[in-house]
Design a protein around this motif. Structure first.
Motif, short mmCIF file in Angstrom:
data_model
loop_
_atom_site.label_atom_id
_atom_site.label_comp_id
_atom_site.label_asym_id
_atom_site.label_seq_id
_atom_site.Cartn_x
_atom_site.Cartn_y
_atom_site.Cartn_z
N GLY A 186 1.11 -1.34 0.20
CA GLY A 186 0.43 0.45 -0.07
C GLY A 186 0.79 0.99 0.06
N THR A 187 1.92 1.13 1.16
CA THR A 187 2.96 2.53 1.02
C THR A 187 3.55 2.56 -0.55
OG1 THR A 187 3.07 1.40 2.84
CG2 THR A 187 4.84 2.93 2.37
N GLN A 188 4.01 1.82 -1.45
CA GLN A 188 4.61 1.81 -2.38
C GLN A 188 4.20 2.37 -3.42
OE1 GLN A 188 7.81 2.33 -2.90
NE2 GLN A 188 8.28 1.63 -0.59
N ASP A 229 1.49 7.51 -8.41
CA ASP A 229 1.67 9.04 -8.37
C ASP A 229 2.21 9.53 -10.12
OD1 ASP A 229 0.37 10.38 -7.06
OD2 ASP A 229 1.19 11.05 -5.33
N LYS A 230 3.66 8.29 -9.89
CA LYS A 230 4.60 8.85 -10.55
C LYS A 230 4.16 8.46 -11.98
CE LYS A 230 9.57 7.78 -11.21
NZ LYS A 230 10.68 7.72 -10.80
N PHE A 248 -2.90 -0.54 -14.56
CA PHE A 248 -3.66 -0.44 -13.39
C PHE A 248 -2.64 -1.13 -12.72
CE2 PHE A 248 -7.69 -0.66 -16.04
CZ PHE A 248 -8.76 -0.64 -15.74
N LEU A 249 -2.76 -0.99 -11.30
CA LEU A 249 -1.57 -1.11 -10.51
C LEU A 249 -2.49 -1.95 -9.02
CD1 LEU A 249 1.16 0.48 -7.78
CD2 LEU A 249 -0.13 -0.72 -7.49
N PHE A 250 -2.12 -3.82 -8.88
CA PHE A 250 -3.34 -4.08 -8.43
C PHE A 250 -2.45 -4.40 -7.35
CE2 PHE A 250 -4.12 -5.47 -12.73
CZ PHE A 250 -5.74 -5.62 -12.62
N ASP A 251 -3.09 -3.96 -6.16
CA ASP A 251 -2.14 -3.67 -4.77
C ASP A 251 -3.31 -4.35 -3.83
OD1 ASP A 251 -1.50 -3.43 -2.55
OD2 ASP A 251 -2.27 -1.58 -2.31
N GLY A 252 -2.28 -6.44 -3.10
CA GLY A 252 -2.89 -7.02 -2.33
C GLY A 252 -4.31 -8.38 -3.23
N PHE A 253 -3.79 -7.95 -4.32
CA PHE A 253 -4.68 -8.90 -5.82
C PHE A 253 -3.81 -9.18 -6.72
CE2 PHE A 253 -7.04 -9.34 -9.21
CZ PHE A 253 -8.52 -9.98 -8.80
N PRO A 254 -4.33 -10.44 -7.17
CA PRO A 254 -4.31 -11.39 -6.63
C PRO A 254 -4.24 -12.19 -5.58
CG PRO A 254 -3.24 -12.13 -8.84
CD PRO A 254 -2.79 -10.55 -8.34
N ARG A 255 -4.43 -12.73 -4.41
CA ARG A 255 -4.23 -13.97 -3.15
C ARG A 255 -4.14 -15.42 -3.04
NH1 ARG A 255 -4.15 -8.79 0.33
NH2 ARG A 255 -3.26 -8.72 2.01
N ILE A 270 13.14 1.95 -1.25
CA ILE A 270 12.67 1.15 -1.79
C ILE A 270 11.89 1.36 -3.43
CG2 ILE A 270 10.11 -1.01 -1.48
CD1 ILE A 270 11.46 -1.06 1.67
N PHE A 271 11.25 2.28 -3.20
CA PHE A 271 10.27 2.82 -4.23
C PHE A 271 11.60 2.97 -5.49
CE2 PHE A 271 8.95 6.94 -6.42
CZ PHE A 271 8.09 6.69 -6.83
N ASP A 272 12.90 3.59 -4.93
CA ASP A 272 13.53 3.75 -6.16
C ASP A 272 14.18 2.24 -6.63
OD1 ASP A 272 14.39 7.14 -5.66
OD2 ASP A 272 16.21 6.56 -4.73
N ALA A 273 14.52 1.83 -5.82
CA ALA A 273 14.35 0.52 -6.11
C ALA A 273 13.37 -0.51 -7.55
CB ALA A 273 15.12 -0.74 -4.84
N VAL A 274 12.31 -0.57 -6.62
CA VAL A 274 11.20 -0.44 -7.49
C VAL A 274 10.55 -0.09 -8.88
CG1 VAL A 274 8.88 -0.67 -7.55
CG2 VAL A 274 9.81 -1.75 -5.64
N SER A 275 10.85 1.46 -8.78
CA SER A 275 10.54 2.45 -9.70
C SER A 275 12.23 2.05 -11.51
CB SER A 275 11.00 3.34 -10.11
OG SER A 275 10.28 4.60 -9.18
#
Ligand code: B4P
Length: 192
Positions: free
Chosen positions: A15-17, A23-24, A82-89, A179-184
């Motif tokens: 959720g945080t990321q 936004d980016k 789309f950014l799927f966050d917590g889905f699929p589980r 972490i945001f930099d690594a993911v980006s």
């Protein structure tokens, strides 16, 4: 379209990321956890049903979350991704998502998994529980239950995407910005 799944155990920073990534990159954020909490706050029948599972650290039934995601996809016909966050589980959710995206003539571009040790996860969730009012974050037994559900029901989802060569792990410990930099960086490469 660029469709990203942010994957990882409860408290890994999805959720945080996600908040920073949408936004980016201008993606539509679909968090099943947020959607379910919204239903709970409005005391809808769906929310009341979901709450009984979430309070125990269990997953909400597949048909409920799949239906919610289907509606959201239909509501954003012009999305660039789309950014799927917590889905699929669950694997059933992953298969349903594949079908829903196929109907839109698109698919999953990447699955990025945030890798965080269990002690750090418990610390983060108990800490959030002090201020969030989330009943599933206040009780260590419920948190441990969520981890065991994650291992049993959600880890097989990783294999589903590993087979499709779409899965990549990223270190999820460090500051939020690191972490945001690594993911980006990974996303930028995949978007090229
Ligand atoms: P979610 O809302 O998805 O909750 P989560 O996995 O606990 O949160 P998340 O991983 O996003 O939290 P974050 O790390 O960002 O699900 C809640 C419940 O809803 C589930 O248990 C289930 O019952 C139900 N549900 C949801 N989706 C479902 C589905 N598809 N199928 C069935 N049921 C479903 O944040 C955690 C804490 O860590 C925060 O306080 C944050 O500030 C902190 N943090 C983040 N990054 C950090 C960092 N780098 N360092 C230190 N702290 C950090």
């Amino acid at each position: 379209m660029f469709n990203l799944i942010l994957f990882g155990p409860p408290g890994s920073g999805k959720g945080t990321q996600s908040d920073k990534l949408v936004d980016k990159y201008g993606l539509i954020h679909l968090s099943t956890g947020n959607l379910l909490r919204e239903e709970i706050s409005h005391k809808t029948p769906l929310g009341l049903e979901a709450k009984s599972f979430m309070d125990k650290g269990r997953l909400v039934p597949d048909e409920v979350v799949i239906g919610m995601i289907g509606t959201c996809l239909d509501n954003h016909k012009d999305a660039k991704g789309f950014l799927f966050d917590g889905f699929p589980r669950t694997v059933a959710q992953a298969q349903a998502l594949d079908k829903l995206l196929e109907l839109k003539k698109t698919g999953i571009s990447a699955v990025l998994a945030l890798d965080v040790g269990e002690d750090e996860l418990v610390k983060r969730l108990l800490n959030r529980g002090k201020t969030s009012g989330r009943s599933d974050d206040s009780d260590e037994d419920v948190i441990r239950k969520r981890f065991s559900v994650y291992k049993d029901e959600t880890t097989p989802v990783a294999d589903h995407y590993k087979k499709a060569k779409k899965f990549q792990s990223i270190k999820g410990e460090g500051t939020v910005d690191e972490i945001f930099d690594a993911v980006s960086k990974v996303i930028d490469k995949k978007m090229k």
